[in-house]
Design a protein around this motif. Structure first.
Motif, PDB file in Angstrom:
ATOM      1  N   GLU A 145      -9.420 -40.000 -36.456  1.00 47.48           N
ATOM      2  CA  GLU A 145      -9.120 -39.329 -35.093  1.00 47.48           C
ATOM      3  C   GLU A 145      -9.070 -37.809 -35.332  1.00 47.48           C
ATOM      4  OE1 GLU A 145      -5.602 -40.992 -33.496  1.00 47.48           O
ATOM      5  OE2 GLU A 145      -6.524 -42.898 -33.007  1.00 47.48           O
ATOM      6  N   ARG A 146      -8.426 -37.388 -36.407  1.00 49.89           N
ATOM      7  CA  ARG A 146      -8.351 -35.856 -36.657  1.00 49.89           C
ATOM      8  C   ARG A 146      -9.648 -35.419 -36.883  1.00 49.89           C
ATOM      9  NH1 ARG A 146      -5.118 -31.770 -39.214  1.00 49.89           N
ATOM     10  NH2 ARG A 146      -6.378 -30.000 -38.821  1.00 49.89           N
ATOM     11  N   TYR A 195     -12.694 -36.341 -36.312  1.00 56.76           N
ATOM     12  CA  TYR A 195     -13.451 -36.449 -35.290  1.00 56.76           C
ATOM     13  C   TYR A 195     -12.886 -35.294 -34.099  1.00 56.76           C
ATOM     14  CZ  TYR A 195     -16.269 -40.187 -36.742  1.00 56.76           C
ATOM     15  OH  TYR A 195     -17.191 -41.048 -37.483  1.00 56.76           O
ATOM     16  N   HIS A 196     -11.558 -35.193 -33.926  1.00 56.28           N
ATOM     17  CA  HIS A 196     -11.194 -34.016 -32.984  1.00 56.28           C
ATOM     18  C   HIS A 196     -11.596 -32.710 -33.416  1.00 56.28           C
ATOM     19  CE1 HIS A 196      -8.415 -31.879 -30.627  1.00 56.28           C
ATOM     20  NE2 HIS A 196      -8.055 -31.051 -31.534  1.00 56.28           N
ATOM     21  N   GLU A 197     -11.554 -32.277 -34.786  1.00 54.12           N
ATOM     22  CA  GLU A 197     -12.329 -31.166 -35.249  1.00 54.12           C
ATOM     23  C   GLU A 197     -13.797 -31.102 -34.902  1.00 54.12           C
ATOM     24  OE1 GLU A 197     -10.839 -28.513 -36.604  1.00 54.12           O
ATOM     25  OE2 GLU A 197      -8.861 -29.681 -36.056  1.00 54.12           O
ATOM     26  N   LEU A 255     -15.227 -32.474 -32.554  1.00 58.48           N
ATOM     27  CA  LEU A 255     -15.583 -32.115 -31.110  1.00 58.48           C
ATOM     28  C   LEU A 255     -15.099 -30.775 -30.976  1.00 58.48           C
ATOM     29  CD1 LEU A 255     -15.793 -33.172 -28.045  1.00 58.48           C
ATOM     30  CD2 LEU A 255     -13.270 -33.654 -28.223  1.00 58.48           C
ATOM     31  N   GLN A 256     -14.332 -29.939 -31.627  1.00 58.72           N
ATOM     32  CA  GLN A 256     -13.946 -28.678 -31.237  1.00 58.72           C
ATOM     33  C   GLN A 256     -14.987 -27.888 -31.575  1.00 58.72           C
ATOM     34  OE1 GLN A 256     -11.098 -27.906 -29.261  1.00 58.72           O
ATOM     35  NE2 GLN A 256     -11.019 -30.210 -29.335  1.00 58.72           N
ATOM     36  N   TYR A 261     -13.698 -45.642 -35.852  1.00 58.73           N
ATOM     37  CA  TYR A 261     -13.854 -44.504 -34.860  1.00 58.73           C
ATOM     38  C   TYR A 261     -13.669 -45.277 -33.480  1.00 58.73           C
ATOM     39  CZ  TYR A 261     -18.537 -46.736 -34.428  1.00 58.73           C
ATOM     40  OH  TYR A 261     -19.555 -47.869 -34.258  1.00 58.73           O
ATOM     41  N   ILE A 300     -14.650 -41.145 -27.913  1.00 56.26           N
ATOM     42  CA  ILE A 300     -14.556 -39.841 -28.620  1.00 56.26           C
ATOM     43  C   ILE A 300     -16.071 -39.571 -29.146  1.00 56.26           C
ATOM     44  CG2 ILE A 300     -13.595 -40.579 -30.864  1.00 56.26           C
ATOM     45  CD1 ILE A 300     -12.852 -37.174 -29.311  1.00 56.26           C
ATOM     46  N   GLU A 351     -18.010 -38.591 -26.225  1.00 59.35           N
ATOM     47  CA  GLU A 351     -17.567 -37.163 -25.775  1.00 59.35           C
ATOM     48  C   GLU A 351     -18.281 -36.186 -26.269  1.00 59.35           C
ATOM     49  OE1 GLU A 351     -13.998 -34.502 -24.429  1.00 59.35           O
ATOM     50  OE2 GLU A 351     -13.630 -36.463 -25.045  1.00 59.35           O
TER      51      GLU A 351
END
Length: 257
Positions: free
Chosen positions: A131-132, A134-136, A138-139, A164, A168, A171
């Motif tokens: 999760e971390r 894929y968050h990075e 996305l940023q 995954y 996300i 997105e």
């Protein structure tokens, strides 16, 4: 049909490569390629072994020398692989003003640790780690300004897992479409005994379903003989996904092949 290009190659201008650029070029010509793109690492995380290593002027000079010598046989492209552009916006903005043919963005670090560091999976629960990651990602794509995202699900290589959430990824892919960011198909997996390229075909299908169309292929070659490895096999699989169009970048413009 063949994809006669390798859009992700490193030479000794990257700290983790052992192959001089000219050897890659000669290999590409021998293999009948029409394009080769050098994407040397530009790393600004102080924990990265490549921190402070990038020498843009030297890279440019060598590419010009190689173009003079081999330009009648192959198109030699100047790229760069910039790690975490959203975390270093001022330095990244300077890169975008230079004469690159192709700018790749990568997620190599999560805070002070390399994403392939085995200690990550030992200290952070796997689901939370992905999760971390894929968050990075996305940023980074929200920040944009680059041409393609490299080895999209790279964390799979270090963890041996493929976790995954579809939402996300959707997105991320929709944001890539809005930002005109291409999806790289990275074929280093063949050399590493990993079954599928980065990203997997299932994720490439999600990218297409989100409206994405443009893909490039790169071996991520760092050593002599790596160039082109796995590309033709991957091309046979990914080019057949409805909606996906293989191509290359020239002066930061996508050219379908």
């Amino acid at each position: 049909m063949k994809y006669r290009a390798d859009m992700h190659v490193h030479s000794t201008f990257s700290c983790d490569s052992t192959c001089v650029a000219e050897d890659h070029v000669r290999d590409a010509i021998e293999k009948g390629m029409h394009y080769i793109c050098f994407t040397e690492h530009y790393d600004l995380n102080p924990y990265d072994e490549g921190f402070g290593y990038y020498r843009g002027d030297a890279v440019s000079a060598e590419i010009e020398r190689l173009r003079d010598r081999y330009g009648s046989e192959i198109t030699i492209l100047k790229g760069v692989e910039f790690s975490e552009p959203h975390l270093y916006p001022r330095e990244f903005e300077a890169i975008t003003r230079e004469d690159y043919d192709y700018i790749l963005a990568s997620i190599h670090f999560l805070d002070d640790r390399f994403v392939l560091d085995k200690t990550l999976t030992q200290t952070i629960p796997s689901q939370q780690l992905f999760e971390r990651y894929y968050h990075e990602t996305l940023q980074a794509v929200r920040h944009g300004g680059f041409d393609a995202i490299a080895h999209f699900d790279y964390l799979r290589r270090g963890s041996g897992l493929d976790l995954y959430d579809k939402d996300i990824l959707t997105e991320i892919f929709r944001t890539m479409v809005k930002q005109n960011i291409t999806l790289e198909i990275n074929t280093q997996n063949e050399r590493r005994g990993i079954a599928l390229p980065f990203p997997t075909p299932a994720k490439a299908e999600l990218y297409a379903q989100a409206g994405g169309s443009r893909i490039t292929f790169g071996s991520d070659g760092h050593h002599k003989g790596d160039l082109g490895s796995g590309i033709q096999a991957a091309y046979s699989s990914y080019a057949g996904i409805p909606g996906l169009v293989p191509g290359v970048f020239l002066k930061r413009q996508f050219i379908a092949l």
